[in-house]
Every structure is written in C-alpha cells, then in structure tokens.
Write an enzyme that holds these catalytic residues in place. Structure first.
Site, PDB file in Angstrom:
ATOM      1  N   ARG A 174       0.510  -6.068  -1.350  1.00 18.81           N
ATOM      2  CA  ARG A 174      -0.538  -5.270  -0.671  1.00 18.81           C
ATOM      3  C   ARG A 174      -0.354  -5.229   0.852  1.00 18.81           C
ATOM      4  O   ARG A 174      -1.322  -5.142   1.597  1.00 18.81           O
ATOM      5  CB  ARG A 174      -1.944  -5.783  -0.999  1.00 18.81           C
ATOM      6  CG  ARG A 174      -2.302  -5.774  -2.448  1.00 18.81           C
ATOM      7  CD  ARG A 174      -2.448  -4.365  -3.036  1.00 18.81           C
ATOM      8  NE  ARG A 174      -2.708  -4.492  -4.451  1.00 18.81           N
ATOM      9  CZ  ARG A 174      -1.739  -4.564  -5.389  1.00 18.81           C
ATOM     10  NH1 ARG A 174      -0.464  -4.428  -5.056  1.00 18.81           N
ATOM     11  NH2 ARG A 174      -2.031  -4.711  -6.654  1.00 18.81           N
ATOM     12  N   SER A 225     -10.616  -3.617  -6.697  1.00 15.72           N
ATOM     13  CA  SER A 225     -10.808  -5.026  -6.302  1.00 15.72           C
ATOM     14  C   SER A 225     -11.171  -5.095  -4.824  1.00 15.72           C
ATOM     15  O   SER A 225     -10.523  -4.463  -3.992  1.00 15.72           O
ATOM     16  CB  SER A 225      -9.532  -5.823  -6.538  1.00 15.72           C
ATOM     17  OG  SER A 225      -9.221  -5.804  -7.908  1.00 15.72           O
ATOM     18  N   GLU A 315      -9.134  -6.673   0.432  1.00  9.89           N
ATOM     19  CA  GLU A 315      -8.111  -5.644   0.224  1.00  9.89           C
ATOM     20  C   GLU A 315      -8.635  -4.332   0.811  1.00  9.89           C
ATOM     21  O   GLU A 315      -7.878  -3.505   1.300  1.00  9.89           O
ATOM     22  CB  GLU A 315      -7.846  -5.494  -1.281  1.00  9.89           C
ATOM     23  CG  GLU A 315      -6.658  -4.643  -1.615  1.00  9.89           C
ATOM     24  CD  GLU A 315      -6.344  -4.628  -3.111  1.00  9.89           C
ATOM     25  OE1 GLU A 315      -6.420  -5.687  -3.769  1.00  9.89           O
ATOM     26  OE2 GLU A 315      -6.019  -3.549  -3.617  1.00  9.89           O
TER      27      GLU A 315
HETATM   28  C1  LIG Z   1     -11.393   2.182  -9.266  1.00 12.42           C
HETATM   29  C2  LIG Z   1     -10.309   1.727  -8.324  1.00 12.42           C
HETATM   30  C3  LIG Z   1      -9.237   1.002  -8.807  1.00 12.42           C
HETATM   31  C4  LIG Z   1      -8.222   0.587  -7.945  1.00 12.42           C
HETATM   32  N1  LIG Z   1      -7.152  -0.102  -8.464  1.00 12.42           N
HETATM   33  C5  LIG Z   1      -6.138  -0.441  -7.652  1.00 12.42           C
HETATM   34  C6  LIG Z   1      -4.973  -1.093  -8.184  1.00 12.42           C
HETATM   35  O1  LIG Z   1      -4.863  -1.355  -9.367  1.00 12.42           O
HETATM   36  N2  LIG Z   1      -3.972  -1.389  -7.310  1.00 12.42           N
HETATM   37  C7  LIG Z   1      -4.037  -1.090  -5.981  1.00 12.42           C
HETATM   38  O2  LIG Z   1      -3.075  -1.363  -5.255  1.00 12.42           O
HETATM   39  N3  LIG Z   1      -5.126  -0.492  -5.464  1.00 12.42           N
HETATM   40  C8  LIG Z   1      -6.165  -0.170  -6.246  1.00 12.42           C
HETATM   41  N4  LIG Z   1      -7.280   0.444  -5.728  1.00 12.42           N
HETATM   42  C9  LIG Z   1      -7.393   0.636  -4.279  1.00 12.42           C
HETATM   43  C10 LIG Z   1      -6.942   2.054  -3.817  1.00 12.42           C
HETATM   44  O3  LIG Z   1      -6.775   2.913  -4.883  1.00 12.42           O
HETATM   45  C11 LIG Z   1      -5.639   1.950  -3.039  1.00 12.42           C
HETATM   46  O4  LIG Z   1      -5.792   1.095  -1.943  1.00 12.42           O
HETATM   47  C12 LIG Z   1      -5.174   3.326  -2.555  1.00 12.42           C
HETATM   48  O5  LIG Z   1      -3.831   3.230  -2.130  1.00 12.42           O
HETATM   49  C13 LIG Z   1      -6.048   3.885  -1.440  1.00 12.42           C
HETATM   50  O6  LIG Z   1      -5.711   5.246  -1.267  1.00 12.42           O
HETATM   51  P1  LIG Z   1      -6.607   6.268  -0.431  1.00 12.42           P
HETATM   52  O7  LIG Z   1      -5.807   7.502  -0.234  1.00 12.42           O
HETATM   53  O8  LIG Z   1      -7.921   6.427  -1.053  1.00 12.42           O
HETATM   54  O9  LIG Z   1      -6.716   5.518   0.969  1.00 12.42           O
HETATM   55  P2  LIG Z   1      -7.982   5.297   1.905  1.00 12.42           P
HETATM   56  O10 LIG Z   1      -8.953   4.427   1.182  1.00 12.42           O
HETATM   57  O11 LIG Z   1      -8.468   6.567   2.444  1.00 12.42           O
HETATM   58  O12 LIG Z   1      -7.322   4.460   3.075  1.00 12.42           O
HETATM   59  C14 LIG Z   1      -6.829   3.161   2.854  1.00 12.42           C
HETATM   60  C15 LIG Z   1      -6.018   2.758   4.085  1.00 12.42           C
HETATM   61  O13 LIG Z   1      -4.841   3.542   4.134  1.00 12.42           O
HETATM   62  C16 LIG Z   1      -4.641   4.050   5.444  1.00 12.42           C
HETATM   63  N5  LIG Z   1      -3.945   5.348   5.297  1.00 12.42           N
HETATM   64  C17 LIG Z   1      -4.323   6.386   4.526  1.00 12.42           C
HETATM   65  N6  LIG Z   1      -3.441   7.389   4.619  1.00 12.42           N
HETATM   66  C18 LIG Z   1      -2.479   6.967   5.490  1.00 12.42           C
HETATM   67  C19 LIG Z   1      -1.288   7.551   6.022  1.00 12.42           C
HETATM   68  N7  LIG Z   1      -0.880   8.787   5.679  1.00 12.42           N
HETATM   69  N8  LIG Z   1      -0.559   6.831   6.896  1.00 12.42           N
HETATM   70  C20 LIG Z   1      -0.957   5.576   7.269  1.00 12.42           C
HETATM   71  N9  LIG Z   1      -2.054   4.978   6.811  1.00 12.42           N
HETATM   72  C21 LIG Z   1      -2.817   5.663   5.926  1.00 12.42           C
HETATM   73  C22 LIG Z   1      -6.050   4.205   5.998  1.00 12.42           C
HETATM   74  O14 LIG Z   1      -6.049   4.169   7.422  1.00 12.42           O
HETATM   75  C23 LIG Z   1      -6.747   2.991   5.402  1.00 12.42           C
HETATM   76  O15 LIG Z   1      -6.583   1.851   6.237  1.00 12.42           O
HETATM   77  C24 LIG Z   1      -8.314   0.880  -6.571  1.00 12.42           C
HETATM   78  C25 LIG Z   1      -9.419   1.598  -6.081  1.00 12.42           C
HETATM   79  C26 LIG Z   1     -10.411   2.020  -6.957  1.00 12.42           C
HETATM   80  C27 LIG Z   1     -11.560   2.816  -6.429  1.00 12.42           C
END
Ligand SMILES: Cc1cc2nc3c(=O)[nH]c(=O)nc-3n(C[C@H](O)[C@H](O)[C@H](O)COP(=O)(O)OP(=O)(O)OC[C@H]3O[C@@H](n4cnc5c(N)ncnc54)[C@H](O)[C@@H]3O)c2cc1C
Length: 320
Positions: A174, A225, A315
């Site tokens: 992560r 999580s 996380e």
């Molecule tokens: C139901 C559920 C289940 C999940 N299960 C998992 C799992 O099994 N494994 C796992 O790893 N995660 C899991 N997650 C967490 C989440 O899906 C991940 O962290 C995902 O990668 C976040 O993506 P996002 O586009 O929504 O990012 P956001 O939540 O919008 O942003 C997260 C971070 O990424 C940064 N960011 C976004 N885009 C960019 C970019 N282009 N360049 C640089 N930084 C950027 C943002 O600044 C922020 O700090 C889960 C979430 C939910 C809601």
C-alpha cells in the site's frame, strides 16, 4: 502573485477543463461525506490538467488531486483550495502490454485485460476507484497488488512529464514513491501481463467479485479497510507474542485481528458504524459526518494502542 480570488475565472478559461466553484465534495466521495471545495475542476486532457496546475501553483492556493474518492475522508468544512481530478481513461493493448490512463476505472482495466486473455490483474476485481490511485496506493487483494504488473508510470512532477520504472516507484505494501511526493500526478501506467484463457480468468474475477459484493455491498458508503494490515516482523514483541500463527497471512496480521480484541465490531458514533461482521470496516449509515468518523477512528486507534502498544496506520487519505 495573481489574486487567488480570480483563480476560478482563470481556470474557466482553460479549454476542456470543467470548473465548479463551491462543489460539495460529499458528491465525490464514496463515504458521501465532505463539505465544499473552493473550486473543483476536472479534465480528460493532460494538457488542460497541466495548465490548471500551473495556474493553481501561481495563485498559491492549496491543491489536492483526487480520483474516484473511494479512499478519502474529506473534512466537514471541505477544502480551502482547488480539488483537481484527471479523467483521461484510455486503455490500450499491444501483445501482452497494456497502457492505462490514470482516470480509467480500475475495474474497467481488469475487464479489458480479461477480455483479451491477459492474466495478472484478475485478483484486483472489485477494488473500487481509478487506475491512478491504484498505482499511488499500490492497490491489491488476494495476495497480489498492481505493482507486480507495472513496468512504468508516466507522471507530472510539477515541471515536466517523467517516466519511472517499476523500481523507481518504490512499491511496497500500500505504498509507492507517489505517496511520498503528493505533488506528483500519475497520468498513466504501462503493465505487462501473461497470456491465459479468458474464460478461466473471468471465473476467478467473478468468484472474487461475488465474495467482495457480500462484504462490501455496492451501495455501502465506506472506504473498504480503514487501517493497513501490519507486518508481523514490525510488531512490538509483546504484541507479536499474542498473535497466533493462524492469524498471520503472507507475513501480515490483519488490523481487524487487533480491532476485534478491543471490542471494535458494531460500535458507532452518530451515523458512523463499525461493521458488526468486520472490525476494520467503517461505514456511513446516511447522515454521518467527518467529525464522527474521525472521532471513531481515533477511538479505535487509542484502544489498540492501550491494549497492544502499537499504532494502527490509516489506509484512507485525509482531505481538508
Ligand atoms: C468497498 C471498498 C473496498 C476496497 N477494497 C480495497 C482492496 O481490496 N484493496 C485496496 O488496495 N484498496 C481497496 N479499497 C480502497 C480504494 O479502492 C483504493 O485505495 C483505490 O485505489 C482508491 O482509488 P480512487 O480513485 O477512489 O482514489 P481516491 O480515493 O480519490 O484517492 C486516493 C489517493 O490517491 C491519490 N490520487 C488519486 N489519483 C491520483 C493520481 N492520478 N496521481 C497521484 N495521486 C492520485 C489521491 O490524492 C488520494 O491521496 C477499497 C475501497 C472500498 C470503498
């Protein structure tokens, strides 16, 4: 320095950039929580994104980049500055190599590779959010993470577009170099996959999706999580001595193991609840606030620190 008050108007002049002053960030987070941003702007064009970044930096306004908002806790006060989102979402394949733009939905990338009989991302099925954030946080599940397949990442460092190799990205559990340089914006990634039978891959992804949809119903307002799992080797010795071997998976102890032992399951504050079936899952029942969410997280961290002498690390990422 240009007058920050004029920034929305100047941003609005950039072609292909959508600018929304005062947009409520609750609309852009899966928790459904968060006050307004002074300005929210998004674009699918890398040129427009870079022009917007230059404008924002010149104005001195704070900036945060978001993806799908599935891993964010945004303050009830919102964000005093500009929230930017890159929505470029092209996916391209050549032989066993795939290029994915940061704004693509991770699940679309998973489906895209499976449809082409390419193995390597199927265990990421059902992880919400964008490709860019998956690289940023080295998203993963079922013992695999995206970093295993990344060959390179194209990003903007504030001055130029650069390409990092997998090694340069310093991926860990992560973690990546992008988490330590929050001003670097991921634009795209190139991945290398292996040929495989599409139907077999679809079955693996489908089975994983079915399990995930039970654990995290698609309408659940949550971030998956809340806390990272813990590396067994890094635990304080007293805590390590309490953890049974059966709780250690791939060298990690689930944060939920510690949370269960401090009575986390089912506790709540306002409309924010810890799931009664999963101690590391917090969700908003509808009218939850960031204040209650942060207070509950603080409560859980304090209980684990008092009982086990260790600090859980979030996380989720905070905004505002
Ligand atoms: C139901 C559920 C289940 C999940 N299960 C998992 C799992 O099994 N494994 C796992 O790893 N995660 C899991 N997650 C967490 C989440 O899906 C991940 O962290 C995902 O990668 C976040 O993506 P996002 O586009 O929504 O990012 P956001 O939540 O919008 O942003 C997260 C971070 O990424 C940064 N960011 C976004 N885009 C960019 C970019 N282009 N360049 C640089 N930084 C950027 C943002 O600044 C922020 O700090 C889960 C979430 C939910 C809601």
């Amino acid at each position: 320095m240009p007058d920050p008050e004029e920034t929305p108007a100047r941003l609005a002049e950039i072609p292909n950039l959508t600018v929304l002053p005062g947009a409520p960030l609750s609309r852009y987070t899966r928790f459904g929580i968060g006050g307004p941003a002074d300005v929210y702007a998004e674009t699918g064009s890398a040129e427009a994104f870079i022009a917007a970044l230059a404008e924002i930096r010149a104005s001195g306004l704070p900036l945060v980049v978001i993806g799908g908002g599935t891993n964010l806790i945004v303050s009830d006060r919102g964000f005093r500055g500009v929230v930017l989102r890159y929505r470029g979402d092209r996916l391209m394949a050549a032989n066993q190599r795939v290029m994915a733009e940061a704004g693509a939905v991770l699940q679309d990338l998973v489906d895209f590779t499976i449809d082409r009989g390419l193995r390597g991302l199927e265990t990421l099925a059902g992880i919400p959010g964008s490709v860019g954030a998956a690289v940023y946080g080295n998203a993963g599940a079922y013992g695999h993470s995206i970093s295993e397949r990344v060959i390179g990442v194209r990003f903007y460092d504030g001055a130029a577009v650069r390409v990092f190799s997998n090694e340069d990205c310093r991926f860990e559990y992560r973690e990546s170099v992008f988490k330590r340089h929050k001003d670097w914006i991921v634009f795209s990634t190139e991945l290398r996959l292996d040929p495989a039978d599409a139907a077999a891959l679809r079955k693996i992804a489908g089975d994983i999706l079915a399990v995930r949809n039970q654990k995290f119903p698609v309408t659940m307002k949550c971030a998956g999580s809340i806390f990272k799992n813990l590396l067994f080797k890094d635990l304080p010795s007293a805590a390590a001595a309490e953890v049974p071997e059966s709780a250690v998976r791939e060298g990690k102890v689930p944060a939920a193991w510690f949370l269960e032992r401090v009575g986390a399951k089912g506790i709540s504050r306002g409309d924010i609840h810890v799931a009664d079936y999963h101690a590391n899952l917090i969700y908003n029942c509808g009218a939850g606030t960031a204040a209650d969410l942060c207070a509950l997280i603080h409560e859980l961290k304090s209980r684990v620190a008092a009982r086990f002498g260790l600090e859980l690390e979030e996380e989720v990422q905070y905004v505002g």
